[in-house]
Design a protein around this motif. Structure first.
Motif, PDB file in Angstrom:
ATOM      1  N   ASN A   1      -3.516  -2.424   2.485  1.00 19.27           N
ATOM      2  CA  ASN A   1      -4.372  -1.248   2.303  1.00 19.27           C
ATOM      3  C   ASN A   1      -4.283  -0.705   0.880  1.00 19.27           C
ATOM      4  OD1 ASN A   1      -5.316  -1.280   4.955  1.00 19.27           O
ATOM      5  ND2 ASN A   1      -3.601  -0.049   5.698  1.00 19.27           N
ATOM      6  N   VAL A   2      -3.062  -0.668   0.350  1.00 25.81           N
ATOM      7  CA  VAL A   2      -2.881  -0.174  -1.017  1.00 25.81           C
ATOM      8  C   VAL A   2      -3.516  -1.139  -2.017  1.00 25.81           C
ATOM      9  CG1 VAL A   2      -1.199   0.395  -2.812  1.00 25.81           C
ATOM     10  CG2 VAL A   2      -0.784   1.105  -0.449  1.00 25.81           C
ATOM     11  N   TYR A   3      -3.336  -2.435  -1.813  1.00 23.93           N
ATOM     12  CA  TYR A   3      -3.889  -3.463  -2.710  1.00 23.93           C
ATOM     13  C   TYR A   3      -5.411  -3.325  -2.815  1.00 23.93           C
ATOM     14  CZ  TYR A   3      -4.469  -8.288  -4.576  1.00 23.93           C
ATOM     15  OH  TYR A   3      -4.773  -9.392  -5.345  1.00 23.93           O
ATOM     16  N   THR A   4      -6.063  -3.152  -1.677  1.00 22.06           N
ATOM     17  CA  THR A   4      -7.521  -3.010  -1.674  1.00 22.06           C
ATOM     18  C   THR A   4      -7.952  -1.797  -2.503  1.00 22.06           C
ATOM     19  OG1 THR A   4      -7.717  -4.046   0.501  1.00 22.06           O
ATOM     20  CG2 THR A   4      -9.549  -2.653  -0.218  1.00 22.06           C
ATOM     21  N   ARG A   5      -7.312  -0.669  -2.262  1.00 25.88           N
ATOM     22  CA  ARG A   5      -7.664   0.556  -2.986  1.00 25.88           C
ATOM     23  C   ARG A   5      -7.267   0.457  -4.456  1.00 25.88           C
ATOM     24  NH1 ARG A   5     -11.367   4.046  -3.827  1.00 25.88           N
ATOM     25  NH2 ARG A   5     -10.679   6.208  -4.151  1.00 25.88           N
ATOM     26  N   TYR A   6      -6.163  -0.191  -4.724  1.00 27.12           N
ATOM     27  CA  TYR A   6      -5.660  -0.378  -6.091  1.00 27.12           C
ATOM     28  C   TYR A   6      -6.693  -1.097  -6.951  1.00 27.12           C
ATOM     29  CZ  TYR A   6      -2.340  -2.191  -9.668  1.00 27.12           C
ATOM     30  OH  TYR A   6      -1.680  -2.528 -10.826  1.00 27.12           O
ATOM     31  N   GLN A   7      -7.250  -2.172  -6.426  1.00 33.09           N
ATOM     32  CA  GLN A   7      -8.254  -2.918  -7.190  1.00 33.09           C
ATOM     33  C   GLN A   7      -9.534  -2.113  -7.357  1.00 33.09           C
ATOM     34  OE1 GLN A   7      -5.833  -5.191  -8.417  1.00 33.09           O
ATOM     35  NE2 GLN A   7      -7.832  -6.075  -8.867  1.00 33.09           N
TER      36      GLN A   7
ATOM     37  N   LEU B   1      -0.442   4.744 -10.541  1.00 30.43           N
ATOM     38  CA  LEU B   1      -1.643   4.511  -9.738  1.00 30.43           C
ATOM     39  C   LEU B   1      -1.277   4.220  -8.280  1.00 30.43           C
ATOM     40  CD1 LEU B   1      -4.689   4.290  -9.610  1.00 30.43           C
ATOM     41  CD2 LEU B   1      -4.510   1.904 -10.360  1.00 30.43           C
ATOM     42  N   ILE B   2      -0.223   3.456  -8.072  1.00 29.88           N
ATOM     43  CA  ILE B   2       0.233   3.175  -6.707  1.00 29.88           C
ATOM     44  C   ILE B   2       0.614   4.476  -5.999  1.00 29.88           C
ATOM     45  CG2 ILE B   2       2.060   2.106  -5.313  1.00 29.88           C
ATOM     46  CD1 ILE B   2       0.062   0.076  -6.297  1.00 29.88           C
ATOM     47  N   LYS B   3       1.330   5.349  -6.695  1.00 29.27           N
ATOM     48  CA  LYS B   3       1.725   6.635  -6.106  1.00 29.27           C
ATOM     49  C   LYS B   3       0.498   7.493  -5.796  1.00 29.27           C
ATOM     50  CE  LYS B   3       6.223   6.736  -8.434  1.00 29.27           C
ATOM     51  NZ  LYS B   3       7.033   7.396  -9.504  1.00 29.27           N
ATOM     52  N   GLU B   4      -0.487   7.454  -6.684  1.00 26.19           N
ATOM     53  CA  GLU B   4      -1.728   8.194  -6.445  1.00 26.19           C
ATOM     54  C   GLU B   4      -2.409   7.705  -5.167  1.00 26.19           C
ATOM     55  OE1 GLU B   4      -6.208   8.289  -8.397  1.00 26.19           O
ATOM     56  OE2 GLU B   4      -4.494   8.073  -9.748  1.00 26.19           O
ATOM     57  N   ILE B   5      -2.450   6.403  -5.001  1.00 28.85           N
ATOM     58  CA  ILE B   5      -3.093   5.819  -3.821  1.00 28.85           C
ATOM     59  C   ILE B   5      -2.312   6.156  -2.556  1.00 28.85           C
ATOM     60  CG2 ILE B   5      -3.656   3.627  -2.685  1.00 28.85           C
ATOM     61  CD1 ILE B   5      -4.147   2.527  -5.576  1.00 28.85           C
ATOM     62  N   MET B   6      -0.999   6.080  -2.637  1.00 25.00           N
ATOM     63  CA  MET B   6      -0.182   6.386  -1.464  1.00 25.00           C
ATOM     64  C   MET B   6      -0.364   7.838  -1.032  1.00 25.00           C
ATOM     65  SD  MET B   6       3.315   4.224  -2.217  1.00 25.00           S
ATOM     66  CE  MET B   6       3.991   4.538  -0.573  1.00 25.00           C
ATOM     67  N   GLY B   7      -0.510   8.727  -2.010  1.00 26.95           N
ATOM     68  CA  GLY B   7      -0.787  10.118  -1.680  1.00 26.95           C
ATOM     69  C   GLY B   7      -2.150  10.271  -1.032  1.00 26.95           C
ATOM     70  N   GLU B   8      -3.115   9.553  -1.568  1.00 23.30           N
ATOM     71  CA  GLU B   8      -4.476   9.590  -1.024  1.00 23.30           C
ATOM     72  C   GLU B   8      -4.519   9.079   0.411  1.00 23.30           C
ATOM     73  OE1 GLU B   8      -8.131   6.639  -1.857  1.00 23.30           O
ATOM     74  OE2 GLU B   8      -7.589   7.830  -3.615  1.00 23.30           O
ATOM     75  N   LEU B   9      -3.680   8.072   0.716  1.00 24.59           N
ATOM     76  CA  LEU B   9      -3.663   7.465   2.050  1.00 24.59           C
ATOM     77  C   LEU B   9      -2.598   8.079   2.965  1.00 24.59           C
ATOM     78  CD1 LEU B   9      -4.094   3.689   1.052  1.00 24.59           C
ATOM     79  CD2 LEU B   9      -5.859   5.307   1.773  1.00 24.59           C
ATOM     80  N   ASN B  10      -1.975   9.165   2.483  1.00 22.63           N
ATOM     81  CA  ASN B  10      -0.947   9.870   3.268  1.00 22.63           C
ATOM     82  C   ASN B  10       0.209   8.957   3.677  1.00 22.63           C
ATOM     83  OD1 ASN B  10      -2.293  12.449   3.317  1.00 22.63           O
ATOM     84  ND2 ASN B  10      -3.728  11.569   4.813  1.00 22.63           N
ATOM     85  N   MET B  11       0.677   8.161   2.728  1.00 23.29           N
ATOM     86  CA  MET B  11       1.805   7.261   2.983  1.00 23.29           C
ATOM     87  C   MET B  11       3.099   7.884   2.481  1.00 23.29           C
ATOM     88  SD  MET B  11       0.176   3.568   1.981  1.00 23.29           S
ATOM     89  CE  MET B  11      -1.111   2.806   2.984  1.00 23.29           C
ATOM     90  N   ASP B  12       4.175   7.641   3.190  1.00 18.02           N
ATOM     91  CA  ASP B  12       5.490   8.193   2.863  1.00 18.02           C
ATOM     92  C   ASP B  12       6.159   7.329   1.790  1.00 18.02           C
ATOM     93  OD1 ASP B  12       8.008   9.261   2.741  1.00 18.02           O
ATOM     94  OD2 ASP B  12       8.421   9.135   4.895  1.00 18.02           O
ATOM     95  N   VAL B  13       6.324   7.875   0.571  1.00 18.77           N
ATOM     96  CA  VAL B  13       6.910   7.099  -0.531  1.00 18.77           C
ATOM     97  C   VAL B  13       8.398   6.847  -0.315  1.00 18.77           C
ATOM     98  CG1 VAL B  13       5.221   7.881  -2.227  1.00 18.77           C
ATOM     99  CG2 VAL B  13       7.328   9.184  -1.901  1.00 18.77           C
ATOM    100  N   LYS B  14       9.031   7.606   0.580  1.00 15.14           N
ATOM    101  CA  LYS B  14      10.441   7.366   0.883  1.00 15.14           C
ATOM    102  C   LYS B  14      10.595   6.189   1.847  1.00 15.14           C
ATOM    103  CE  LYS B  14      12.013  12.104   0.097  1.00 15.14           C
ATOM    104  NZ  LYS B  14      12.664  13.308   0.691  1.00 15.14           N
TER     105      LYS B  14
END
Length: 242
Positions: free
Chosen positions: A174-180, A123-136
């Protein structure tokens, strides 16, 4: 008969352990080193209090940190006395039972799904993709760890947003807000939510808290020194003014 049953396992204990097992009238904190028999003493105390009529089995809550420890407690009770203590479990299993009954009061569906580590990481990875965040650049595991720590400290997404300092914490916020938001959308909770929501339930609904305070007359916590903020608060809330 009850007295003789109790004496059977009291003979396994040293004088300090016996004093801890038989103490009544006020809260009790057992301090001892690793391997000194704290868990055995706590388990025998639960048995003794039931067998001597101080508390009914269903009115005693015995909480520990791992499923293995909870199973060992049940096995020790069964071997020594054949009694059944229905409320022996981990913090999380105890909270899950409460939350299943009271989910609607905190905005959850009653048949909520409990996400495991893999589910939450996905779910975290899904959100990071949605928010265009670099997982590296920002590791999903590190973000999830920070969210978990926030929940253990009973910090909400809005509170985390206000406290965030620096780029990484702003990303976590930002991720925490979307995660919940997505957990609610998917009818899911993570392990930290189990405790977080029950603490919220008790604070927002004092009538429900009073119900569980009346239900659990005695509360015993194994390895109490290892409790985090939300575990401590739950114990304190359930204990009330006793």
């Amino acid at each position: 008969m009850m007295k003789s049953m109790a004496c059977g396992y009291l003979n396994e204990l040293n004088e300090e352990q016996k004093n801890a097992v038989t103490h009544t009238g006020s809260p009790l904190l057992i301090l001892a080193g690793a391997g000194s028999g704290k868990t055995k003493t706590l388990t025998y105390r639960a048995m003794y209090m039931v067998e001597t009529g101080v508390v009914k089995p269903e009115s005693l809550l015995l909480v520990t940190f791992t499923n293995k420890a909870a199973s060992e407690m049940r096995e020790r009770v069964s071997k020594a006395s054949k009694m059944d203590l229905p409320n022996v479990g981990t913090f999380h299993s105890t909270a899950a039972r409460i939350l299943r009954k009271k989910a609607c009061e905190v905005g959850l569906v009653r048949d909520f799904v409990i996400y495991d580590t893999q589910d939450t990481q996905d779910l975290i990875k899904e959100i990071m993709g949605e928010l265009n965040m670099d997982v590296k650049r920002f590791r999903p595991g590190a973000i999830l760890s920070n969210i978990s720590s926030a929940k253990q400290e009973m910090i909400t997404p809005n509170e985390y947003q206000a406290l965030a300092r620096g780029v990484f914490q702003e990303v976590v916020a930002n991720v925490y807000t979307r995660y919940q938001q997505l957990l609610l959308k998917y009818g899911a909770v993570d392990f930290d939510d189990l405790l977080f929501y029950v603490a919220r339930l008790f604070r927002e609904h004092p009538e429900i808290l009073r119900q569980y305070q009346a239900m659990f007359e005695h509360i015993y916590v194994d390895e109490y020194q290892d409790t985090n903020t939300v575990q401590y608060q739950l114990t304190k809330l359930l204990n009330g003014e006793r």
